[in-house]
Design an enzyme around this catalytic site. Sequence first.
Site, PDB file in Angstrom:
ATOM      1  N   HIS A  79      33.835  29.186  42.743  1.00 51.58           N
ATOM      2  CA  HIS A  79      32.055  28.848  42.222  1.00 51.58           C
ATOM      3  C   HIS A  79      32.227  28.667  40.954  1.00 51.58           C
ATOM      4  O   HIS A  79      31.857  28.067  39.878  1.00 51.58           O
ATOM      5  CB  HIS A  79      31.712  30.094  42.681  1.00 51.58           C
ATOM      6  CG  HIS A  79      31.383  30.855  42.118  1.00 51.58           C
ATOM      7  ND1 HIS A  79      32.034  31.813  42.029  1.00 51.58           N
ATOM      8  CD2 HIS A  79      30.551  31.219  40.821  1.00 51.58           C
ATOM      9  CE1 HIS A  79      31.712  33.563  41.194  1.00 51.58           C
ATOM     10  NE2 HIS A  79      31.207  32.311  40.136  1.00 51.58           N
TER      11      HIS A  79
ATOM     12  N   LYS B  53      40.871  34.334  38.661  1.00 55.47           N
ATOM     13  CA  LYS B  53      41.228  34.928  37.795  1.00 55.47           C
ATOM     14  C   LYS B  53      41.789  36.375  38.850  1.00 55.47           C
ATOM     15  O   LYS B  53      40.965  37.394  39.290  1.00 55.47           O
ATOM     16  CB  LYS B  53      40.659  35.581  36.679  1.00 55.47           C
ATOM     17  CG  LYS B  53      40.997  36.347  35.616  1.00 55.47           C
ATOM     18  CD  LYS B  53      41.716  35.725  34.477  1.00 55.47           C
ATOM     19  CE  LYS B  53      42.795  36.626  33.676  1.00 55.47           C
ATOM     20  NZ  LYS B  53      43.998  36.972  33.953  1.00 55.47           N
TER      21      LYS B  53
ATOM     22  N   LYS C 178      32.880  41.573  39.892  1.00 56.30           N
ATOM     23  CA  LYS C 178      33.132  42.555  38.988  1.00 56.30           C
ATOM     24  C   LYS C 178      33.392  41.009  37.740  1.00 56.30           C
ATOM     25  O   LYS C 178      32.157  41.320  36.983  1.00 56.30           O
ATOM     26  CB  LYS C 178      34.291  42.205  38.553  1.00 56.30           C
ATOM     27  CG  LYS C 178      34.956  42.926  37.913  1.00 56.30           C
ATOM     28  CD  LYS C 178      36.556  43.884  37.633  1.00 56.30           C
ATOM     29  CE  LYS C 178      37.592  44.041  38.694  1.00 56.30           C
ATOM     30  NZ  LYS C 178      38.283  44.770  39.025  1.00 56.30           N
TER      31      LYS C 178
ATOM     32  N   LYS D 125      43.513  37.255  43.546  1.00 57.96           N
ATOM     33  CA  LYS D 125      44.333  38.551  43.362  1.00 57.96           C
ATOM     34  C   LYS D 125      45.662  38.390  44.335  1.00 57.96           C
ATOM     35  O   LYS D 125      45.762  37.321  44.907  1.00 57.96           O
ATOM     36  CB  LYS D 125      44.080  39.727  44.249  1.00 57.96           C
ATOM     37  CG  LYS D 125      44.648  41.127  43.506  1.00 57.96           C
ATOM     38  CD  LYS D 125      43.168  41.489  42.572  1.00 57.96           C
ATOM     39  CE  LYS D 125      44.190  42.782  41.762  1.00 57.96           C
ATOM     40  NZ  LYS D 125      42.976  43.344  41.176  1.00 57.96           N
TER      41      LYS D 125
ATOM     42  N   SER E 187      41.010  40.044  29.316  1.00 52.80           N
ATOM     43  CA  SER E 187      41.608  38.609  29.600  1.00 52.80           C
ATOM     44  C   SER E 187      41.175  37.743  29.485  1.00 52.80           C
ATOM     45  O   SER E 187      41.423  36.431  28.878  1.00 52.80           O
ATOM     46  CB  SER E 187      42.200  39.061  31.070  1.00 52.80           C
ATOM     47  OG  SER E 187      43.032  39.874  31.844  1.00 52.80           O
TER      48      SER E 187
HETATM   49  N1  GLU Z   1      44.133  44.087  37.914  1.00 53.61           N
HETATM   50  C1  GLU Z   1      42.979  44.107  36.466  1.00 53.61           C
HETATM   51  C2  GLU Z   1      42.022  43.998  37.507  1.00 53.61           C
HETATM   52  O1  GLU Z   1      41.868  44.252  39.085  1.00 53.61           O
HETATM   53  C3  GLU Z   1      42.525  43.161  35.755  1.00 53.61           C
HETATM   54  C4  GLU Z   1      42.708  41.249  36.378  1.00 53.61           C
HETATM   55  C5  GLU Z   1      42.819  40.186  35.163  1.00 53.61           C
HETATM   56  O2  GLU Z   1      42.719  40.857  34.011  1.00 53.61           O
HETATM   57  O3  GLU Z   1      42.324  39.391  35.378  1.00 53.61           O
HETATM   58  O4  GLU Z   1      40.712  43.642  37.113  1.00 53.61           O
END
Ligand code: GLU
Length: 472
Positions: free
Chosen positions: A66, A71, A95, A107, A363
């Site tokens: 979306h 990420k 998140k 992920k 990030s």
């Molecule tokens: N692995 C981290 C998380 O679960 C960071 C992910 C990121 O920075 O894209 O939020």
Amino acid sequence: MLNEQYSFFHNVERSFDKAAEFTKWDKGLLEQIKACNSVYRMRFPVKMDDGRIEVIEAYRVQHSQHKSPCKGGIRFSEAVDQDEVMALASLMTYKCAIVNVPFGGAKGGIKINPRNYSTYELEKITRRYTSELVKKNFIGPGIDVPAPDYGTGEREMAWIVDTYASLKPGEIDAAGCVTGKPVSQGGVRGRKEATGLGVFYGVREVCNMAGRMKKLGLTPGVKGKKVVVQGLGNVGYHSAKFFREHGSIVIAIAEYEGAIYNANGLNEEEVFQHRKATGSILNFPGATNIEKSTDALELECDILIPAALENVINGSNADRIKAKIIGEAANGPLTPEADVILNKKSTLIVPDMYLNAGGVTVSYFEWLKNLSHVRYGRLEKRFTENMNSHILTQMESLTGKTVSDAERKFIMHGAEEVDLVHSGLEETMITATQEIIAIWDKNPEIPDMRTAAYVCAINKVATSYNELGIFP
Ligand code: GLU
């Protein structure tokens, strides 16, 4: 095979459905938000140092587009399977939405225990994984941007950016294909401590809400609060550090070989050095050993920070948890069964999917830095310092008084990259906490903060879909 009974993804769906009841969005739209858009399961061969060929199992899941890019981190763990990566990818969507980071969720996971491989083997695995992602168009600054997660760090991100850039010669924004890189490779200052610092800012904000604290029988503020931290990896270490630096007492730290306790407080750096030197957290000078690591979760304390893996607080131990506040630094440390038991006890659970958003927030800052090709603070730092110096000199000459050297240094200081990153993170975590609590306060029917956080996420993602319209 996905095991429905213990499916982490199913648990996320259950929490989502529970929250969706408190929204008015179209059922089909809610189904679309929940679904994982693309699941890439791969197998590839890697030649090990002894000449053996090993077939590596790995995944990348893009939960939602979306917003672009998608990420989320890449984890190296033996527990990786499709279900876990799908669950973690969906948590990333929610998140990012809550903290207003304009990304979809994703992920990745490689099913290995990194301790069983040499550095060279790990490099080969990481580079091969990256080239598989490139081949299928599953990575790129505008497509999908990985980052560190459990078992990975700066080193792996450096291998990823190097592999990507060499396969895409001339791509001017190649550095933005991954975040969590070393500063020398396009990383941003402040990324390493970001998740732990975000956990601290989020819990501090909740602790500053006098009304909420009164309900728990606690005084406002983090000062003097007793904290237990599970996990001394990057997130646990930095969470412990910031709580300690702000006056909390870290009474116990747990790792998988055991836990240690000291009522007067532990210093995470000393514990880290001790573990490095001896190979174990146990037998730390002045502390008591707790042989069974998970017993530390059940200690009498104000704040419990599970910062290791998922499902550590579950139906079998939740009723023995004594903490008043649980700050979910890890992803999914509580099962839905644990949620029910702890909510009955009125434990305040500050949910993972926003509390550990510090990593992805920074990030986002790193990605913006990569796209803008300029370090934060480069343009304004000197200007601010010159201006502050001028104002100070004027005030001193008008009042006939002079400030101390320490004050002068503080007032003069122009923002450096790390100052701006920390400030952006603090602002993000405070705003997100307040938005979630406002949703919860407005609707007393919402049973817990996790559900309020999901409602917040669903509203934001659904609004964004609505604005986009559905592609015919
Ligand atoms: N692995 C981290 C998380 O679960 C960071 C992910 C990121 O920075 O894209 O939020």
